[in-house]
Design an enzyme around this catalytic site. Structure first.
Site, PDB file in Angstrom:
ATOM      1  N   ARG A 288       0.833  10.127   0.272  1.00 12.10           N
ATOM      2  CA  ARG A 288       2.068   9.350   0.302  1.00 12.10           C
ATOM      3  C   ARG A 288       2.905   9.653  -0.937  1.00 12.10           C
ATOM      4  NH1 ARG A 288      -0.186   3.601   2.868  1.00 12.10           N
ATOM      5  NH2 ARG A 288      -1.280   4.641   4.589  1.00 12.10           N
ATOM      6  N   SER A 380      -4.571  -3.378   6.643  1.00  8.09           N
ATOM      7  CA  SER A 380      -3.441  -3.805   7.450  1.00  8.09           C
ATOM      8  C   SER A 380      -3.746  -3.427   8.883  1.00  8.09           C
ATOM      9  CB  SER A 380      -2.188  -3.076   6.966  1.00  8.09           C
ATOM     10  OG  SER A 380      -1.079  -3.478   7.730  1.00  8.09           O
ATOM     11  N   ARG A 426      -8.208   1.449  -3.164  1.00 10.52           N
ATOM     12  CA  ARG A 426      -8.006   0.009  -3.391  1.00 10.52           C
ATOM     13  C   ARG A 426      -9.310  -0.768  -3.252  1.00 10.52           C
ATOM     14  NH1 ARG A 426      -1.969  -1.613  -1.156  1.00 10.52           N
ATOM     15  NH2 ARG A 426      -0.903  -0.080  -2.463  1.00 10.52           N
TER      16      ARG A 426
END
Length: 460
Positions: A288, A380, A426
Site C-alpha cells: 500500500r 475489517s 498490526r
RNA sequence: GGAGAGGUGUCCGAGUGGUUGAAGGUGCCAGACUCGAAAUCUGGUGAGGGUUUACGCUCUCCGAGGGUUCGAAUCCCUCCCUCUCCGCCA
C-alpha cells in the site's frame, strides 16, 4: 476481459428507486459531479444521472433501429440469389447502395451512442453500494457504533511497570530493523528479525488453521493482479490518491490485499448453486502506498507499505439474508482469532461515510494498543453484496422454480464478502504490546505456542 | 528467449462469407418407463441489453480491439491469453 461498461450497481435502480440513490449519496457523502456540491446536490446528481441515462438509451434505440434496417437489407440481398440470373444485377445495385448509406449512418450514431454511454458510466461508476439500514450514518470516526467489546486492557500501573510501545519492545528484543528497511527500500519498509520472524510465521499458520477449520479452502495467492480485476473489486489504481502500486509498462498492480486475488478467482463465470457458498482463504503480501497517510499513526509497524495477511473471502447466494448471516460468521471467526490471541478488542459497525464504494456493511475489530493507549484497527470484514460481482460478472445459476413448468433458473449475481483473518504487522504490534512482561520479554499466548515453539519472545 | 498450435454456449467440442445464435455431446429441467432409483427414450434448455402491462418485438455477443464487405464465428491487421516442444533459471 474488458467490460462493456461499468455496472457497479444495477442501473435499473436509477429508474425504479431514485430516492434510494439520493439517500445513498447523502449518507456516504459521495459527490458524483464536481459542479454539484451545494444545496441538494445528492438529488441534483441523481437527476443528472437519469438525464444522461435517458440520452444514452434514446441514442441506443436509434442505433438499433438502423442495425435492424441493415439486417433487413442483408436478408433482402440473400433473396436476390434466387432471382433469374439476368435480373440479379439490377436487383443488387440499389441494395448495395442502401447498405452503404446505412453503414455510414450507423457509424455516425454509434460514436454518439458510445459517447453517451461513457458519459453516463463515468458518473455511474462512482455510485457506491447502498447501505445497510442499521449501519450508523455519519462521516467521522465518532459516528462508528461500538457493538461490543471483549477483554480488559491490562493495568500496567497496578502491575508495577510502565507499558512500552512496540517500537521500544522491538528495539529491546532486536525484532525489527527499520533503518535497513528505509535504506534499501524507503520509509515505512522494515525487516523483521529474530523472534519476530518466527512470530510472523506462527501467526500466519495459526490463522490458516482456523480458516481451514471453518471450511475455508487455503490458498497462497499471487501478489500481483491485473488492473481490471482491481477495478472489478472497486479499487481505483488510476486515481490520483491511489493506495495501489502499479507496475510500469504493464497492466499489473501489486495487491493491497488478497481480497483482490481471491475475489477475482471466479470473474466471468457462472457457478453452480450447489457449489455455494465458496469459502476461500488466501495468504498474500500486501502493498500500500499510504498516500497522504503521514501523521501520528505513521510510526512503527502500524502503517507500513508492505505486510503479510491472511484474508477470508466468501461467495454466497445473492440473497441479503444469506450474505448477512455470512458476514456475522466472518466477524465471529475474526473474534475467535483475537480471543485466542488474548487481545482485548472492540467491534465497530462502520458509519456510512467510511464504508468505501463496495461495502454494504462493514465491521472492524480494533485491538487495544497499550503503546497508543487506544484501540487500533486490526481487522475489517465487509459484505459487498453484489457490487463487486456485477463488475466481475460472478454469477450462479438458480434452481428452476418447482412449479412443474418448463421455465428454467435464472442467473443471478453472487454476494461477495471479505474479511481479515490476520494482518501480520498490526497483530504483531498488538501481541508485543499487550503481552509484554516486566522482565522485558513477551509472553506468547497459549494458542500460539504450538506454532511459535516457545512460550516467550526474548532477545537472542 | 526460440518454434509451433489454439482461444466458440454450464462444460467439452464442430463450423463452407449469406435461414449458424451457432451441429454433436455433456450438464440442467419436464415427461415416459419403474414400487422407487439407475439405465433408456421423448421434448425443452446460451448470455447480456433496449422496448412492452403482457404475449412479444428487436439489438449485441463465437478471446479483445480495429479493418475489408450489401453481409463476418468464418477474410485481413494489432493486442491479450492458453497449451506443446526446445533453451535458460529459482
Amino acid at each position: 476481459m474488458a467490460l462493456p461498461s461499468a455496472r457497479m450497481l444495477d442501473i435499473k435502480l436509477l429508474r425504479t428507486e431514485p430516492d434510494l440513490l439520493v439517500s445513498t449519496l447523502r449518507d456516504r457523502g459521495v459527490r458524483l459531479f464536481e459542479d454539484l456540491t451545494e444545496g441538494d446536490w445528492a438529488r441534483a446528481s441523481v437527476d443528472r444521472l437519469a438525464e444522461l441515462d435517458g440520452q444514452y438509451r434514446s441514442l441506443l434505440q436509434e442505433e438499433e433501429s438502423i442495425r435492424r434496417e441493415m439486417n433487413e437489407n442483408a436478408t433482402a440481398m440473400k433473396a436476390v440469389g434466387k432471382l433469374p440470373k439476368e435480373e440479379q444485377a439490377a436487383a443488387r445495385t440499389p441494395l448495395i447502395e442502401a447498405g452503404r448509406v446505412l453503414r455510414e449512418r450507423e457509424k455516425d450514431i454509434k460514436v454518439k451512442a458510445e459517447a453517451a454511454m461513457n458519459a453516463r458510466d463515468e458518473a455511474w461508476g462512482h455510485m457506491p453500494n447502498i447501505t445497510h439500514p442499521d449501519a450508523p450514518r455519519g462521516h467521522t470516526d465518532d459516528d462508528h457504533r461500538t457493538t461490543h467489546t471483549w477483554g480488559t486492557p491490562r493495568d500496567f500501573e497496578s502491575e508495577g511497570f510502565a507499558a512500552r510501545d512496540h517500537l521500544q519492545i522491538a528495539e529491546d528484543l532486536d525484532l525489527v530493523d527499520f533503518a535497513a528497511g528505509s535504506k534499501v527500500v524507503g520509509a515505512k519498509f522494515y525487516y523483521l528479525k529474530n523472534d519476530a520472524v518466527l512470530l510472523d510465521l506462527a501467526l500466519q499458520r495459526f490463522a490458516l488453521d482456523i480458516a481451514a477449520k471453518h471450511g475455508f479452502t487455503l490458498h497462497i495467492t499471487p501478489d500481483l493482479a491485473r488492473v481490471d480485476i482491481l477495478q472489478g473489486l472497486g479499487f481505483n489504481p488510476r486515481g490520483e490518491s491511489t493506495q495501489v502500486y502499479s507496475i510500469a509498462d504493464s497492466d499489473l498492480c501489486l495487491v493491497g490485499t488478497a481480497e483482490i486475488t481471491l475475489g477475482g478467482m471466479f470473474a466471468d463465470s457462472i457457478l453452480d448453486r450447489e457449489e455455494l457458498p465458496i469459502l476461500v482463504a488466501g495468504l498474500s503480501h500486501c502493498f500500500r502506498t499510504e498516500a497522504g497517510a503521514a501523521g501520528k499513526e505513521s510510526r512503527g509497524l502500524y502503517r507500513v507499505h508492505q505486510f503479510t495477511k491472511v484474508e477470508l473471502f466468501a461467495f454466497v447466494e445473492g440473497d441479503l439474508e444469506v450474505s448477512e448471516a455470512m458476514h456475522e460468521r466472518m466477524r465471529d471467526i475474526e473474534e475467535e482469532i483475537f480471543q485466542k490471541l488474548e487481545l482485548p478488542y472492540r467491534v465497530l459497525d462502520i458509519a456510512s461515510g467510511d464504508l468505501g464504494g463496495p461495502a454494504y456493511r462493514k465491521y472492524d475489530i480494533e485491538a487495544w494498543m497499550p503503546g497508543r493507549g487506544e484501540y487500533g484497527e486490526v481487522t475489517s470484514t465487509s459484505n459487498c453484496t453484489d457490487y463487486q460481482a456485477r463488475r466481475l460478472r460472478v454469477r450462479y445459476r438458480t434452481e428452476a422454480p418447482a412449479d412443474g413448468k418448463k421455465s428454467k433458473g435464472k442467473n443471478r449475481f453472487v454476494h461477495m464478502l471479505n474479511g481479515t483473518a490476520i494482518a501480520n504487522t498490526r497483530t504483531i504490534l498488538a501481541v508485543l504490546e499487550n503481552h509484554q512482561q516486566e522482565d522485558g520479554t513477551v509472553r506468547v499466548p497459549e494458542a500460539l505456542r504450538p506454532y511459535f515453539g516457545k512460550d516467550a519472545i526474548s532477545r537472542r
